[in-house]
Design a protein around this motif. Sequence first.
Motif, mmCIF file in Angstrom:
data_model
loop_
_atom_site.group_PDB
_atom_site.id
_atom_site.type_symbol
_atom_site.label_atom_id
_atom_site.label_comp_id
_atom_site.label_asym_id
_atom_site.label_seq_id
_atom_site.Cartn_x
_atom_site.Cartn_y
_atom_site.Cartn_z
ATOM 1 N N GLY A 181 5.377 -4.150 4.771
ATOM 2 C CA GLY A 181 3.985 -3.523 4.714
ATOM 3 C C GLY A 181 2.404 -4.216 4.616
ATOM 4 N N THR A 182 1.692 -4.030 4.437
ATOM 5 C CA THR A 182 0.597 -4.745 3.989
ATOM 6 C C THR A 182 0.653 -5.223 2.472
ATOM 7 N N PHE A 183 0.007 -5.733 2.011
ATOM 8 C CA PHE A 183 -1.013 -5.971 0.525
ATOM 9 C C PHE A 183 -1.255 -4.035 0.410
ATOM 10 N N ASP A 184 -2.244 -3.350 1.278
ATOM 11 C CA ASP A 184 -2.935 -2.420 0.740
ATOM 12 C C ASP A 184 -1.724 -1.661 1.672
ATOM 13 N N ASP A 185 -0.575 -1.877 1.271
ATOM 14 C CA ASP A 185 -0.020 -0.752 1.202
ATOM 15 C C ASP A 185 1.439 -0.575 -0.242
ATOM 16 N N CYS A 186 1.745 -2.179 -0.884
ATOM 17 C CA CYS A 186 1.996 -2.172 -1.850
ATOM 18 C C CYS A 186 1.066 -1.992 -3.187
ATOM 19 N N GLN A 187 -0.200 -2.320 -3.093
ATOM 20 C CA GLN A 187 -1.124 -1.438 -3.884
ATOM 21 C C GLN A 187 -1.702 0.104 -3.645
ATOM 22 N N ARG A 188 -1.520 1.018 -2.762
ATOM 23 C CA ARG A 188 -0.792 2.307 -2.893
ATOM 24 C C ARG A 188 -0.210 2.513 -3.045
ATOM 25 N N LEU A 189 1.163 2.457 -3.315
ATOM 26 C CA LEU A 189 2.738 2.944 -4.318
ATOM 27 C C LEU A 189 2.331 2.680 -5.204
ATOM 28 N N VAL A 190 1.333 1.181 -5.560
ATOM 29 C CA VAL A 190 0.890 1.678 -7.273
ATOM 30 C C VAL A 190 0.250 2.578 -7.719
ATOM 31 N N LYS A 191 0.018 2.031 -7.115
ATOM 32 C CA LYS A 191 -1.311 3.982 -6.931
ATOM 33 C C LYS A 191 -1.006 4.198 -7.638
ATOM 34 N N ASP A 192 -0.102 5.092 -6.697
ATOM 35 C CA ASP A 192 0.862 6.681 -6.245
ATOM 36 C C ASP A 192 2.100 6.859 -7.695
ATOM 37 N N ALA A 193 2.669 5.354 -7.865
ATOM 38 C CA ALA A 193 3.927 6.081 -8.801
ATOM 39 C C ALA A 193 2.937 6.071 -10.260
ATOM 40 N N LEU A 194 1.611 5.167 -10.154
ATOM 41 C CA LEU A 194 1.032 5.520 -11.403
ATOM 42 C C LEU A 194 0.536 7.236 -11.716
ATOM 43 N N ARG A 195 0.666 7.428 -10.738
ATOM 44 C CA ARG A 195 -0.045 8.940 -10.789
ATOM 45 C C ARG A 195 1.654 9.653 -10.410
ATOM 46 N N ALA A 196 2.523 9.663 -9.977
ATOM 47 C CA ALA A 196 3.556 10.328 -9.527
ATOM 48 C C ALA A 196 4.052 11.167 -11.713
ATOM 49 N N PRO A 197 4.400 12.770 -11.074
ATOM 50 C CA PRO A 197 4.898 13.131 -12.273
ATOM 51 C C PRO A 197 6.194 12.820 -12.131
ATOM 52 N N GLY A 198 6.699 12.851 -14.262
ATOM 53 C CA GLY A 198 8.154 12.934 -14.070
ATOM 54 C C GLY A 198 8.521 11.681 -15.045
ATOM 55 N N LEU A 408 6.769 6.241 -0.950
ATOM 56 C CA LEU A 408 6.854 6.224 -2.479
ATOM 57 C C LEU A 408 7.968 6.626 -2.864
ATOM 58 N N ASP A 409 8.553 7.617 -2.673
ATOM 59 C CA ASP A 409 9.851 8.392 -2.496
ATOM 60 C C ASP A 409 10.815 7.221 -3.050
ATOM 61 N N ALA A 410 10.530 6.144 -1.890
ATOM 62 C CA ALA A 410 11.520 5.080 -2.080
ATOM 63 C C ALA A 410 11.532 4.339 -3.043
ATOM 64 N N LEU A 411 9.935 4.320 -3.442
ATOM 65 C CA LEU A 411 9.959 3.237 -5.062
ATOM 66 C C LEU A 411 10.169 4.086 -5.624
ATOM 67 N N LEU A 412 9.886 5.095 -6.567
ATOM 68 C CA LEU A 412 10.720 5.707 -7.396
ATOM 69 C C LEU A 412 12.366 5.516 -7.404
ATOM 70 N N ARG A 413 12.848 6.292 -6.486
ATOM 71 C CA ARG A 413 14.040 6.231 -6.626
ATOM 72 C C ARG A 413 14.997 4.481 -7.315
ATOM 73 N N ARG A 414 14.101 3.389 -6.367
ATOM 74 C CA ARG A 414 14.561 2.650 -7.515
ATOM 75 C C ARG A 414 14.150 2.062 -9.174
#
Length: 415
Positions: A181-198, A408-414
């Motif tokens: 994906g693009t840089f914006d995809d990367c940035q969005r994934l990071v922001k979502d992961a920081l907010r994700a519960p768990g 996001l779920d793919a990132l959280l699994r990593r």
Amino acid sequence: MRFVSTRSGAVRVGFGEAMLAGLAGDGGLFVPETFPRFDAASFSPDASMAEVGERVLWPFLEGDPLQAHLAEMCREAFDFPVPLVSLEPGLSVLELFHGPTAAFKDVGARFLAALVSRASLAGATVLVATSGDTGGAVAAAFHGKPGVRVCILFPKGRISPLQERQLTTWGGNVQALAVDGTFDDCQRLVKDALRAPGGRMLLSANSISMGRILPQVVYYARASVQHRARERAEPTFVVPSGNLGNAVAALWAKACGFPIASVVMASNANRAIVEYVEHGTRGERPTVPTLANAMDVGTPSNLERLAALLPERERLRASVRALSVSDEEIRQTIRAQAWGHVWCPHTATAVHAVKTLGLEHAVMVATAHPAKFKEVVEPLIGRVVPLPPQLEAIARKTAVAEALEPALDALLRRL
Ligand SMILES: *Cc1c(COP(=O)(O)O)cnc(C)c1O
């Protein structure tokens, strides 16, 4: 020392919390509530970065347990030269590119790594999305630090080969994920992961972090003292600017009483900084791609810190100037090799600004080594720019990156 949000004085936290939180709860950025005043004459022009850092950063860490480790952190982070090189009477260049990844982001990233590895965050993962340079500086700074992992997300196939090696050749506690994906995809994934519960312990190492901006005040403090000792005058710093963290650090050094006349922000074709300084207008703008790609920022986050520091337009215009430099002007500047130097495309905006504004007492800030951008620079000057030793070592290592789909779920699994 307390840090407050740019949006409301009601949010007040200590240094450690400001560093870890990144953004304030109200969506603003943290800024120091007040600035300590230093007697600049009491600093020796021969003092090292670590010595200046220990004195200048001390009051900012007041009340935080990390203050006790400040001397050690400064020695660890500021372990490469930051020379102020004279070009002609009244004019010098501050070379910020002698660190492990040959760009100024090494200074902030190394200090942040020194902080995080001492902040009782065992088991934490530092997440960073990068369009090129930041990820490399963060990887180099955190590599081998015990108890901390780094996870870097970069857009697959959209960064230069050398930049990719700077992210993918570390191994150990550094994990590189090539996002489809693009840089914006990367940035969005990071922001979502920081907010994700768990209950994961995740930290962001983005450029608005207090742990990255404050250490940059140190080289402005030191260079202003050196310039005054040599030239008997206060310099204007000319700073290649994108997200504006580096220029804000220069203004914070001025607010601390260091002998700085003013700050010129040299930007590329992205005009947000110029529009704000000239007309006071702020708003979302699309990013324009340019030759100085580490400064390709449509909407600079740190405009908010600039506005908080100098809210009245008259004071702003007395301390700050801004100009926009086109790709054609960047090319001409690199070709001209002023003062016999090869300039990187980012630094070239500052060189152009000095030539255009005819400044009397100026320090140009060189933000990266030209060899990092050899694809741009070499055809313009018609010869090879040798890689500095630290980049050559990286270019020889094996690259390892795992592919990641932008979900996001793919990132959280990593993690
Ligand atoms: C990040 C970067 C800049 C821009 O710095 P800001 O603090 O975002 O204004 C300039 N030059 C280089 C080489 C960079 O990597």
